[in-house]
Design an enzyme around this catalytic site. Structure first.
Site, PDB file in Angstrom:
ATOM      1  N   HIS A  17       9.944  -0.067  -1.216  1.00 16.41           N
ATOM      2  CA  HIS A  17       8.941  -0.342  -2.249  1.00 16.41           C
ATOM      3  C   HIS A  17       9.309   0.372  -3.552  1.00 16.41           C
ATOM      4  CE1 HIS A  17       6.050  -0.673   1.381  1.00 16.41           C
ATOM      5  NE2 HIS A  17       6.154  -1.886   0.908  1.00 16.41           N
ATOM      6  N   LYS A  41      -7.693  -5.487   8.783  1.00 11.68           N
ATOM      7  CA  LYS A  41      -6.377  -5.005   9.211  1.00 11.68           C
ATOM      8  C   LYS A  41      -6.419  -3.495   9.376  1.00 11.68           C
ATOM      9  CE  LYS A  41      -1.652  -5.917   7.633  1.00 11.68           C
ATOM     10  NZ  LYS A  41      -0.896  -6.444   6.480  1.00 11.68           N
ATOM     11  N   ARG A  90      13.322  -9.389   1.803  1.00  8.85           N
ATOM     12  CA  ARG A  90      14.333  -8.724   2.627  1.00  8.85           C
ATOM     13  C   ARG A  90      15.159  -9.707   3.433  1.00  8.85           C
ATOM     14  NH1 ARG A  90       9.743  -5.017   5.036  1.00  8.85           N
ATOM     15  NH2 ARG A  90       8.778  -7.001   4.556  1.00  8.85           N
ATOM     16  N   SER A 128       7.253  -0.891   6.430  1.00 12.50           N
ATOM     17  CA  SER A 128       6.228   0.119   6.728  1.00 12.50           C
ATOM     18  C   SER A 128       5.949   0.151   8.223  1.00 12.50           C
ATOM     19  CB  SER A 128       4.927  -0.202   5.986  1.00 12.50           C
ATOM     20  OG  SER A 128       5.134  -0.159   4.596  1.00 12.50           O
TER      21      SER A 128
HETATM   22  P1  ADP Z   1       2.134  -6.748   2.837  1.00 12.87           P
HETATM   23  O1  ADP Z   1       1.170  -6.183   3.824  1.00 12.87           O
HETATM   24  O2  ADP Z   1       1.490  -7.527   1.727  1.00 12.87           O
HETATM   25  O3  ADP Z   1       3.333  -7.453   3.419  1.00 12.87           O
HETATM   26  P2  ADP Z   1       3.843  -4.482   2.300  1.00 12.87           P
HETATM   27  O4  ADP Z   1       3.343  -3.155   1.855  1.00 12.87           O
HETATM   28  O5  ADP Z   1       4.416  -4.571   3.667  1.00 12.87           O
HETATM   29  O6  ADP Z   1       2.663  -5.467   2.062  1.00 12.87           O
HETATM   30  O7  ADP Z   1       4.921  -5.016   1.270  1.00 12.87           O
HETATM   31  C1  ADP Z   1       4.627  -5.228  -0.096  1.00 12.87           C
HETATM   32  C2  ADP Z   1       5.786  -5.979  -0.721  1.00 12.87           C
HETATM   33  O8  ADP Z   1       6.960  -5.157  -0.695  1.00 12.87           O
HETATM   34  C3  ADP Z   1       6.181  -7.274  -0.015  1.00 12.87           C
HETATM   35  O9  ADP Z   1       6.591  -8.218  -0.985  1.00 12.87           O
HETATM   36  C4  ADP Z   1       7.343  -6.871   0.839  1.00 12.87           C
HETATM   37  O10 ADP Z   1       8.193  -7.960   1.109  1.00 12.87           O
HETATM   38  C5  ADP Z   1       8.007  -5.856  -0.060  1.00 12.87           C
HETATM   39  N1  ADP Z   1       8.812  -4.910   0.702  1.00 12.87           N
HETATM   40  C6  ADP Z   1       8.466  -4.201   1.788  1.00 12.87           C
HETATM   41  N2  ADP Z   1       9.490  -3.447   2.234  1.00 12.87           N
HETATM   42  C7  ADP Z   1      10.529  -3.692   1.387  1.00 12.87           C
HETATM   43  C8  ADP Z   1      11.896  -3.248   1.324  1.00 12.87           C
HETATM   44  N3  ADP Z   1      12.402  -2.417   2.229  1.00 12.87           N
HETATM   45  N4  ADP Z   1      12.664  -3.709   0.320  1.00 12.87           N
HETATM   46  C9  ADP Z   1      12.156  -4.589  -0.587  1.00 12.87           C
HETATM   47  N5  ADP Z   1      10.914  -5.069  -0.576  1.00 12.87           N
HETATM   48  C10 ADP Z   1      10.085  -4.629   0.402  1.00 12.87           C
END
Ligand code: ADP
Length: 164
Positions: A17, A41, A90, A128
């Site tokens: 992120h 969630k 990703r 995450s």
């Molecule tokens: P959500 O619950 O909406 O999927 P996340 O917190 O998991 O939210 O992810 C928010 C955004 O960050 C999403 O677009 C996700 O694809 C992106 N993201 C998560 N991990 C990575 C990573 N390692 N590299 C690039 N983008 C990421």
């Protein structure tokens, strides 16, 4: 002024992120990290904890704000008078899921544009949920999350162990 929204659960924020934020901060004047407050969630970290972890992890990026929202992303966009949604990509699985959401958002609010930023190779596998799973089993996730997030995960592990 170009304003972009970066929505997500951030439970917790990872280096993946942070990388997306560092790169997109150079493309937009203002970035609002929109932390999803989803009652349905179950999150490991509370909304306040997630916001604090994000704030510590993004101190070095100047044009960032952190807010939380409930409901539709497009309603949050309208509230902020923004049109751009940033999402990270990703894998092909991300693409399938993300492109569908982007189309829904466009159908609901035709002005909305989703900008996809490709994950840095070294963070492509970082999520995450993966970080939580590994850390709660005692794994060293220090290459995937900032030190204070790793500390937060260790604290959660202690709390879980104390209650089991
Ligand atoms: P959500 O619950 O909406 O999927 P996340 O917190 O998991 O939210 O992810 C928010 C955004 O960050 C999403 O677009 C996700 O694809 C992106 N993201 C998560 N991990 C990575 C990573 N390692 N590299 C690039 N983008 C990421």
């Amino acid at each position: 002024m170009k304003v972009a929204i970066y929505p997500g659960s951030f439970d917790p924020i990872t280096y993946g992120h942070v990388d997306i934020l560092e790169r997109s901060s150079k493309m937009f004047d203002r970035i609002i990290i929109a932390v999803v407050h989803n009652i349905g969630k179950k999150a490991l970290f509370t909304l306040e904890e997630r916001e604090k972890l994000i704030s510590n992890a993004t101190r070095h990026i100047p044009n960032i704000e952190i807010e939380s929202f409930k409901g539709l992303t497009v309603d949050f966009l309208l509230e902020k008078q923004a049109r751009i949604i940033i999402r990270g990509l990703r894998s092909f699985t991300d693409y399938e899921y993300e492109s569908q959401i982007a189309r829904y958002n466009k159908a609901l609010y035709p002005e909305a544009e989703t900008i996809f930023i490709l994950a840095e190779s070294k963070f492509m596998f970082v999520s995450s949920s993966g970080v939580k799973e590994a850390a709660l089993l005692g794994g060293d996730v220090s290459s995937m999350v900032p030190p204070h997030v790793f500390e937060g995960l260790k604290q959660k592990l202690k709390e879980i162990e104390a209650h089991s």
